[in-house]
Design a protein around this motif. Structure first.
Motif, PDB file in Angstrom:
ATOM      1  N   LYS A  64      40.418 -24.735  62.228  1.00  0.00           N
ATOM      2  CA  LYS A  64      39.002 -24.429  62.447  1.00  0.00           C
ATOM      3  C   LYS A  64      38.792 -22.931  62.613  1.00  0.00           C
ATOM      4  O   LYS A  64      37.855 -22.360  62.060  1.00  0.00           O
ATOM      5  CB  LYS A  64      38.500 -25.138  63.707  1.00  0.00           C
ATOM      6  N   LYS A  65      39.675 -22.311  63.383  1.00  0.00           N
ATOM      7  CA  LYS A  65      39.556 -20.873  63.638  1.00  0.00           C
ATOM      8  C   LYS A  65      39.694 -20.075  62.335  1.00  0.00           C
ATOM      9  O   LYS A  65      38.908 -19.176  62.053  1.00  0.00           O
ATOM     10  CB  LYS A  65      40.666 -20.451  64.605  1.00  0.00           C
ATOM     11  N   THR A  66      40.704 -20.456  61.552  1.00  0.00           N
ATOM     12  CA  THR A  66      40.955 -19.747  60.293  1.00  0.00           C
ATOM     13  C   THR A  66      39.788 -19.936  59.327  1.00  0.00           C
ATOM     14  O   THR A  66      39.297 -18.973  58.727  1.00  0.00           O
ATOM     15  CB  THR A  66      42.258 -20.280  59.635  1.00  0.00           C
ATOM     16  N   ALA A  67      39.342 -21.186  59.198  1.00  0.00           N
ATOM     17  CA  ALA A  67      38.248 -21.473  58.259  1.00  0.00           C
ATOM     18  C   ALA A  67      36.962 -20.774  58.698  1.00  0.00           C
ATOM     19  O   ALA A  67      36.205 -20.267  57.872  1.00  0.00           O
ATOM     20  CB  ALA A  67      38.033 -22.977  58.159  1.00  0.00           C
ATOM     21  N   SER A  68      36.736 -20.739  60.000  1.00  0.00           N
ATOM     22  CA  SER A  68      35.529 -20.108  60.520  1.00  0.00           C
ATOM     23  C   SER A  68      35.509 -18.615  60.170  1.00  0.00           C
ATOM     24  O   SER A  68      34.491 -18.067  59.754  1.00  0.00           O
ATOM     25  CB  SER A  68      35.484 -20.328  62.035  1.00  0.00           C
ATOM     26  N   LYS A  69      36.665 -17.977  60.320  1.00  0.00           N
ATOM     27  CA  LYS A  69      36.780 -16.547  59.992  1.00  0.00           C
ATOM     28  C   LYS A  69      36.556 -16.337  58.484  1.00  0.00           C
ATOM     29  O   LYS A  69      35.827 -15.427  58.073  1.00  0.00           O
ATOM     30  CB  LYS A  69      38.184 -16.067  60.399  1.00  0.00           C
ATOM     31  N   GLN A  70      37.158 -17.206  57.669  1.00  0.00           N
ATOM     32  CA  GLN A  70      37.013 -17.068  56.210  1.00  0.00           C
ATOM     33  C   GLN A  70      35.556 -17.265  55.787  1.00  0.00           C
ATOM     34  O   GLN A  70      35.042 -16.561  54.919  1.00  0.00           O
ATOM     35  CB  GLN A  70      37.912 -18.080  55.499  1.00  0.00           C
ATOM     36  N   LEU A  71      34.897 -18.229  56.446  1.00  0.00           N
ATOM     37  CA  LEU A  71      33.491 -18.503  56.124  1.00  0.00           C
ATOM     38  C   LEU A  71      32.611 -17.315  56.521  1.00  0.00           C
ATOM     39  O   LEU A  71      31.717 -16.910  55.772  1.00  0.00           O
ATOM     40  CB  LEU A  71      33.051 -19.784  56.848  1.00  0.00           C
ATOM     41  N   GLN A  72      32.902 -16.745  57.680  1.00  0.00           N
ATOM     42  CA  GLN A  72      32.144 -15.557  58.138  1.00  0.00           C
ATOM     43  C   GLN A  72      32.309 -14.396  57.157  1.00  0.00           C
ATOM     44  O   GLN A  72      31.349 -13.701  56.837  1.00  0.00           O
ATOM     45  CB  GLN A  72      32.668 -15.099  59.494  1.00  0.00           C
ATOM     46  N   ASN A  73      33.548 -14.209  56.694  1.00  0.00           N
ATOM     47  CA  ASN A  73      33.811 -13.115  55.748  1.00  0.00           C
ATOM     48  C   ASN A  73      33.031 -13.305  54.451  1.00  0.00           C
ATOM     49  O   ASN A  73      32.463 -12.371  53.898  1.00  0.00           O
ATOM     50  CB  ASN A  73      35.310 -13.018  55.431  1.00  0.00           C
ATOM     51  N   LEU A  74      33.024 -14.556  53.984  1.00  0.00           N
ATOM     52  CA  LEU A  74      32.306 -14.881  52.746  1.00  0.00           C
ATOM     53  C   LEU A  74      30.803 -14.644  52.937  1.00  0.00           C
ATOM     54  O   LEU A  74      30.129 -14.098  52.066  1.00  0.00           O
ATOM     55  CB  LEU A  74      32.577 -16.353  52.403  1.00  0.00           C
ATOM     56  N   ALA A  75      30.293 -15.061  54.093  1.00  0.00           N
ATOM     57  CA  ALA A  75      28.866 -14.907  54.393  1.00  0.00           C
ATOM     58  C   ALA A  75      28.491 -13.420  54.409  1.00  0.00           C
ATOM     59  O   ALA A  75      27.468 -13.018  53.857  1.00  0.00           O
ATOM     60  CB  ALA A  75      28.545 -15.550  55.735  1.00  0.00           C
ATOM     61  N   LYS A  76      29.354 -12.633  55.018  1.00  0.00           N
ATOM     62  CA  LYS A  76      29.103 -11.191  55.106  1.00  0.00           C
ATOM     63  C   LYS A  76      29.076 -10.582  53.697  1.00  0.00           C
ATOM     64  O   LYS A  76      28.178  -9.830  53.346  1.00  0.00           O
ATOM     65  CB  LYS A  76      30.205 -10.551  55.947  1.00  0.00           C
ATOM     66  N   LYS A  77      30.083 -10.951  52.906  1.00  0.00           N
ATOM     67  CA  LYS A  77      30.207 -10.397  51.558  1.00  0.00           C
ATOM     68  C   LYS A  77      28.962 -10.691  50.711  1.00  0.00           C
ATOM     69  O   LYS A  77      28.543  -9.860  49.909  1.00  0.00           O
ATOM     70  CB  LYS A  77      31.453 -10.996  50.892  1.00  0.00           C
ATOM     71  N   TYR A  78      28.385 -11.889  50.903  1.00  0.00           N
ATOM     72  CA  TYR A  78      27.243 -12.276  50.058  1.00  0.00           C
ATOM     73  C   TYR A  78      25.907 -12.242  50.819  1.00  0.00           C
ATOM     74  O   TYR A  78      24.925 -12.823  50.372  1.00  0.00           O
ATOM     75  CB  TYR A  78      27.503 -13.651  49.433  1.00  0.00           C
ATOM     76  N   SER A  79      25.909 -11.551  51.960  1.00  0.00           N
ATOM     77  CA  SER A  79      24.681 -11.368  52.758  1.00  0.00           C
ATOM     78  C   SER A  79      23.969 -12.681  53.093  1.00  0.00           C
ATOM     79  O   SER A  79      22.752 -12.810  52.935  1.00  0.00           O
ATOM     80  CB  SER A  79      23.698 -10.436  52.028  1.00  0.00           C
ATOM     81  N   ILE A  80      24.745 -13.659  53.529  1.00  0.00           N
ATOM     82  CA  ILE A  80      24.174 -14.928  53.992  1.00  0.00           C
ATOM     83  C   ILE A  80      24.253 -14.933  55.524  1.00  0.00           C
ATOM     84  O   ILE A  80      25.293 -14.577  56.094  1.00  0.00           O
ATOM     85  CB  ILE A  80      24.995 -16.134  53.440  1.00  0.00           C
ATOM     86  N   ASP A  81      23.162 -15.329  56.180  1.00  0.00           N
ATOM     87  CA  ASP A  81      23.171 -15.393  57.653  1.00  0.00           C
ATOM     88  C   ASP A  81      24.222 -16.372  58.149  1.00  0.00           C
ATOM     89  O   ASP A  81      24.379 -17.456  57.565  1.00  0.00           O
ATOM     90  CB  ASP A  81      21.809 -15.915  58.157  1.00  0.00           C
ATOM     91  N   ASP A  82      24.895 -16.032  59.252  1.00  0.00           N
ATOM     92  CA  ASP A  82      25.866 -16.965  59.836  1.00  0.00           C
ATOM     93  C   ASP A  82      25.206 -18.316  60.140  1.00  0.00           C
ATOM     94  O   ASP A  82      25.829 -19.367  60.036  1.00  0.00           O
ATOM     95  CB  ASP A  82      26.465 -16.391  61.117  1.00  0.00           C
ATOM     96  N   ALA A  83      23.917 -18.248  60.522  1.00  0.00           N
ATOM     97  CA  ALA A  83      23.196 -19.486  60.873  1.00  0.00           C
ATOM     98  C   ALA A  83      23.027 -20.415  59.666  1.00  0.00           C
ATOM     99  O   ALA A  83      22.743 -21.604  59.828  1.00  0.00           O
ATOM    100  CB  ALA A  83      21.832 -19.132  61.442  1.00  0.00           C
ATOM    101  N   ASP A  84      23.205 -19.875  58.474  1.00  0.00           N
ATOM    102  CA  ASP A  84      23.072 -20.700  57.263  1.00  0.00           C
ATOM    103  C   ASP A  84      24.425 -21.117  56.699  1.00  0.00           C
ATOM    104  O   ASP A  84      24.527 -21.546  55.541  1.00  0.00           O
ATOM    105  CB  ASP A  84      22.252 -19.938  56.197  1.00  0.00           C
TER     106      ASP A  84
END
Ligand code: AMP
Length: 144
Positions: A64-84
């Motif tokens: 969960k921790k690893t996936a959460s970090k990867q998802l956050q990185n992807l969101a940042k890269k593509y300017s998607i809000d963490d809430a989405d």
């Protein structure tokens, strides 16, 4: 012509997911639609969990921790809000279907690798979600 209001990209963390996201972003821009990401962690098989308990690792938490970090990185890269961005645990197909209903998604976007046995033509996840999704599905062909 009807336009899409909410697109959901089912993301894995392969290199090719970038082209899937970019395709979804173009459609979202054209239609003025919202864009969300979902990633699903499939629980490790029980046999495997038994082994990891011997070395005292909480595998679920680690995943969960690893996936959460990867998802956050992807969101940042593509300017998607963490809430989405949604991180779920369970069957990939079922969790994606739940999100489609929960968020009233009109278009699901997935990659199509075409590399898994019986689902050779579409890829396993693309093949699975096509059957039973409650909205349009776009399978973006990727090469890896
Ligand atoms: P595959 O099943 O490996 O052919 O993956 C095809 C596509 O399904 C990927 O490009 C993603 O769009 C999506 N996908 C695969 N695994 C996941 C996952 N664990 N969570 C969310 N989407 C996924």
């Amino acid at each position: 012509m009807n336009t899409y209001k909410h697109l959901l990209v089912a993301v894995d963390f392969t290199e090719s997911i970038g082209s899937v996201i970019e395709r979804a972003q173009k459609i979202a821009q054209t239609d003025g639609a919202k864009l969300s990401f979902v990633h699903v962690i499939e629980p490790a098989p029980v046999d495997f969990l038994d082994q990891t308990m011997l070395v005292d690792i909480n595998l679920d938490e680690l995943l969960k921790k690893t996936a959460s970090k990867q998802l956050q990185n992807l969101a940042k890269k593509y300017s998607i809000d963490d809430a989405d961005c949604y991180l779920e645990v369970g069957s990939v197909k079922n969790e994606i279907f739940k999100k489609i209903d929960e968020l009233s998604v009109n278009l699901l976007v997935v990659g199509s690798h075409g590399r898994h046995g019986l689902a050779l033509l579409l890829g396993s996840t693309a093949n699975a979600v096509l059957h039973g999704a409650n909205c349009d599905v776009l399978a973006v062909r990727v090469n890896d």
